[in-house]
Design an enzyme around this catalytic site. Structure first.
Site, mmCIF file in Angstrom:
data_model
loop_
_atom_site.group_PDB
_atom_site.id
_atom_site.type_symbol
_atom_site.label_atom_id
_atom_site.label_comp_id
_atom_site.label_asym_id
_atom_site.label_seq_id
_atom_site.Cartn_x
_atom_site.Cartn_y
_atom_site.Cartn_z
ATOM 1 N N CYS A 156 0.800 -1.225 0.000
ATOM 2 C CA CYS A 156 0.000 0.000 0.000
ATOM 3 C C CYS A 156 0.832 1.274 0.000
ATOM 4 C CB CYS A 156 -0.948 0.001 1.193
ATOM 5 S SG CYS A 156 -2.230 -1.264 1.092
ATOM 6 N N SER A 157 2.121 1.168 0.287
ATOM 7 C CA SER A 157 2.997 2.340 0.281
ATOM 8 C C SER A 157 3.724 2.531 -1.052
ATOM 9 C CB SER A 157 4.030 2.228 1.411
ATOM 10 O OG SER A 157 3.405 2.210 2.671
#
Length: 373
Positions: A156-157
């Site tokens: 997700c980063s």
């Protein structure tokens, strides 16, 4: 050293929408079928009966009201419960590349640039359609971009880590510009048969164009500082991969889709992210009162509200910490970029904002921006 800037952004949104009510009808039909088929084992205590879901449960647990998906029919079929995509021949564009190109073109149009102005493509996403060749190189080819491209994955980063990588290359002078693209087909790695997570994800593709500020054709967001951090954790995990056949694990296995220990994630990620942002701001001499906007990862409304309150020292106003997950659900790396793309046009010259994404790894990335022009 050159000043990197974000000069354009784009969001490709699939047409299909699944509301919570639609999702619950399909899920509960699957549950009824499962419980009927396993009635004897359930009665004997050998198998646990599955429980129904509800729209109220989904909204209160996440803040999500709907999600966009590439395929709707397969997900809502109680006998399938996953998206169904038509196979494409090797000489046709991949689905990820097709989505990515559409988002990239929007970013280029916004910046007033063309493919000829781009040096690099970074495809940063939580899951990639194939191991190789890189999706980034395919997008590069489809757009007609010279230079190079590569894929990267920090779950997700990924978007903020990709922005840092591109910004560092621009600073050093090794490139003048880069497209950081995040095509997320999250519906394909979600376990739609699990009540605890069947509502979490949606599909989307985002892109940002980074350039040297002195080459911008219009207003831009100067990238004042970036920061990334990771700390290993198994609490968000997907065990699928190319070794699956060699491990004799080709059967339908729960751990081959998205899995998370939600309570531990809340307990461990929230302090990590809040401290990361606070430390980044202190080191860059940015006060809470300086922040016009927080564009946070869109995983859960409660998480974002907690982080926003920690960062600002008070409850954020809706315009200060805009949420989009009610419409898009969790779109992994793309979520914070959707928020940025949709809620940045009203920023004025000199305004400061911060993009932050966080998730599996654990990982967290933050980008401090200042509007120019």
């Amino acid at each position: 050293m050159h000043q990197p800037a974000i000069t354009g952004s784009g969001v490709f949104t699939p047409e299909n929408i699944i509301t919570n009510d639609e999702l619950v009808v399909a899920f509960n039909a699957y549950v009824d079928r499962y419980n009927t088929e396993n009635a004897v084992q359930i009665e004997a205590g050998e198998v646990e009966a599955k429980a129904h879901s509800s729209s109220d449960f989904i909204t209160s647990a996440s803040g999500i009201e709907q999600r966009h998906v590439i395929d709707k029919d397969g997900i809502l079929d109680p006998g399938t419960m996953h998206p169904l995509f038509t196979p494409r021949p090797d000489d046709a564009p991949s689905l990820m590349a097709e989505m990515g190109v559409k988002a990239c073109q929007q970013a280029l149009d916004m910046a007033g640039k063309t493919a000829a102005d781009v040096d690099t493509v970074l495809c940063a996403a939580s899951n990639h359609e194939r191991a190789y060749p890189a999706i980034a190189i395919e997008i590069q080819e489809l757009l007609g971009i010279q230079g190079f491209g590569f894929d990267m994955n920090v779950a997700c980063s990924s978007a903020t880590f990709g922005i840092q990588a591109a910004a560092d290359m621009i600073k050093s002078g090794s490139i003048n510009s880069a497209l950081v693209v995040n095509p997320e087909i999250c519906s394909a790695h979600l376990e739609w048969r699990d009540r605890d997570c069947h509502f979490i994800f949606g599909d989307v593709a985002t892109a940002v164009l980074l350039e040297r500020a002195d080459q911008a054709a219009g207003p831009y967001f100067a990238i004042k500082s970036t920061r990334c951090a990771t700390a290993f954790s198994n609490n968000i995990r997907n065990n699928n991969g190319f070794l699956r056949r060699s491990h004799a694990q080709m059967e339908d296995r729960r751990d081959m889709q998205f899995m998370q220990n939600g309570r531990k994630v809340f307990k461990e990620v929230l302090p990590m992210v809040s401290k990361h942002i606070a430390d980044h701001m202190v080191d860059e001499n940015v006060q809470a009162s300086d922040l016009k906007r927080l564009w946070l990862h869109q995983a859960n409304k409660t998480m974002n509200d907690f982080i926003g309150k920690k960062v600002l020292g008070r409850t954020p106003e809706p315009h200060e910490q805009p949420n989009i997950l009610q419409d898009y659900a969790n779109t992994s790396s793309a979520g914070s970029i959707i928020a940025f793309a949709k809620y940045s046009n009203d920023m004025e010259d000199g305004d400061t904002g911060l993009i932050c994404s966080f998730g599996a790894g654990y990982s967290v990335g933050s980008v401090i921006l200042q509007r120019v022009g």
